[in-house]
Design an enzyme around this catalytic site. Sequence first.
Site, short mmCIF file in Angstrom:
data_model
loop_
_atom_site.label_atom_id
_atom_site.label_comp_id
_atom_site.label_asym_id
_atom_site.label_seq_id
_atom_site.Cartn_x
_atom_site.Cartn_y
_atom_site.Cartn_z
N HIS A 258 0.96 -1.31 -0.01
CA HIS A 258 0.20 -0.02 0.05
C HIS A 258 0.74 1.27 0.00
O HIS A 258 0.37 2.35 -0.11
CB HIS A 258 -0.81 0.04 1.31
CG HIS A 258 0.05 -0.50 2.41
ND1 HIS A 258 0.27 -1.89 2.49
CD2 HIS A 258 0.92 0.07 3.31
CE1 HIS A 258 1.10 -2.05 3.64
NE2 HIS A 258 1.43 -0.75 3.93
N CYS A 259 2.16 1.09 -0.08
CA CYS A 259 3.14 2.22 0.25
C CYS A 259 4.00 2.37 -1.12
O CYS A 259 3.86 3.56 -1.89
CB CYS A 259 3.82 2.16 1.38
SG CYS A 259 3.02 1.85 2.91
N ILE A 260 5.02 1.49 -1.16
CA ILE A 260 5.90 1.69 -2.04
C ILE A 260 5.51 1.90 -3.49
O ILE A 260 6.11 2.86 -4.36
CB ILE A 260 7.15 0.58 -1.92
CG1 ILE A 260 7.60 0.55 -0.41
CG2 ILE A 260 8.19 0.70 -2.91
CD1 ILE A 260 8.16 1.63 0.43
N VAL A 262 2.66 3.11 -4.67
CA VAL A 262 1.69 3.85 -4.63
C VAL A 262 2.24 5.40 -4.29
O VAL A 262 1.85 6.22 -5.15
CB VAL A 262 0.73 3.67 -3.41
CG1 VAL A 262 -0.37 4.79 -3.27
CG2 VAL A 262 0.00 2.18 -3.82
N ASP A 263 3.06 5.55 -3.54
CA ASP A 263 3.55 6.82 -2.91
C ASP A 263 4.04 7.73 -4.01
O ASP A 263 3.76 8.89 -4.07
CB ASP A 263 4.15 6.96 -1.62
CG ASP A 263 3.66 6.17 -0.64
OD1 ASP A 263 2.40 5.91 -0.51
OD2 ASP A 263 4.05 5.85 0.46
#
Length: 422
Positions: A258-260, A262-263
């Site tokens: 959900h982070c790498i 996406v951000d």
Amino acid sequence: MVQTVCIVGLGYVGLPLACLCADKGYNTIGYDINQEIVSKLKQGITVIKEDDIQYKVGLLKEKIHYTTDPAEIKKSDIVIICVPTPVDDKRMPDLVPVISASKTVNANLKQGALVILESTIHPGTCEELVLPLFDPKVCGREFYLAHCHERIDPGNHKWNVTNIPRVVGGITDKCCTLAYNFYTSILSANVLKLNSIKAAEATKIMENSFRDINIAFMNEMAKSFTTLGIDITEVIKAASTKPFSFLPHWPGCGVGGHCIPVDPYYLIEKAKKSGFEHRFLMLAREINNSMPSYTLDLVVEALNKVGKSVKNTKITVLGVAYKPNVNDIRESPSFDIINHLRKLGANLIIYDPFIPAQSNAADLDEALNTECVVLVTAHDMFKSITPEMLRQNNVKAVIDGRNVLDKAGIIKEGIIYKGIGR
Ligand code: SAJ
């Protein structure tokens, strides 16, 4: 007078934070729009598999007031928004959860309350998008708005919500100071005050974009080293003997979570609007997004070496979760690999011990009764697979998407081995 804290959003970020606030003596309200999550939490049950969260939720179920009633937010001196910031199917930032949560909080805001946004957002979101949902004229006097990004690392047993250092920024100095005072009251870690809320918003994006480009670097090196017949894992370990200015990352069959993955898109899109094109970030995303199909090419190559095609071959995909030893499937590269193998007509077995719902094999023994193994997630259980286990099942080919299996031993058993850069 004991202050009341309300956590808005009780997922893998909000729930540990709610437990910590309760642990530290705050009157704690846990608010979520999902009735099922709230009713389970009231019974001390959470879908989050991590033992320490499960333990805390059970222990603190009487100390945290869980609710789906937004009116209860009005009792809070501090409101912390921990809702998801995903991307849509065109990989464009989706701030709908942040906007709707902010509107709910504004509609139920106590006079003088501090509102903190923990969700990962691009620089400018708080001032340009969130603040206008409140009354900007009284921010810093009648209510306060700050940003402090979450740094939760699911599955990490060393670093957790209590001891991970934090960074805070506020619309005004007072907003920032109030947020700083709150986090220093609950954390056993340093808290750094920044001079602007934009700098705070940019920090998380930089942290995760940094990780994404480093992974992309290793993925490109892996593709290159494969053509040169070099085992990249040996070279990364060798480079890691340098005691300074080398930070190892590892090539793999894809970048999920959900982070790498996406951000970086949050910054890419924001910068585009101000006339800057993040060519490097976009190239890194392109390289990382290419890894599932690169892995599929390895499957085709390996099977061709034993005179087989994907069609009608029994192929086992080991792992659906996006990272080892968690039950989180968001943005997992497994889905690209599984869907494509299915399209090519493979006789597919899928096994992930953390995600039985997505598995069609009951256990590892059943999963290894196959002709070809594609390891996608490096769960500890899969690291224990030996060349002998593969030979006993007459496995013909192994594609090691995380470079964690015994390459030499597998080759010695006469089984085709393909890693990512090895
Ligand atoms: N991955 C690689 N090669 C690597 C590292 C990761 O291919 O060298 C892949 C993983 O397999 C996974 C994806 O990238 O599919 C993301 O892995 P991750 O270890 O970065 O896990 P995340 O997504 O949980 O990232 C979190 C992030 N934490 C927060 O955003 C608060 C990130 O900032 C942390 O750096 C990361 O954990 C961490 O260090 O474990």
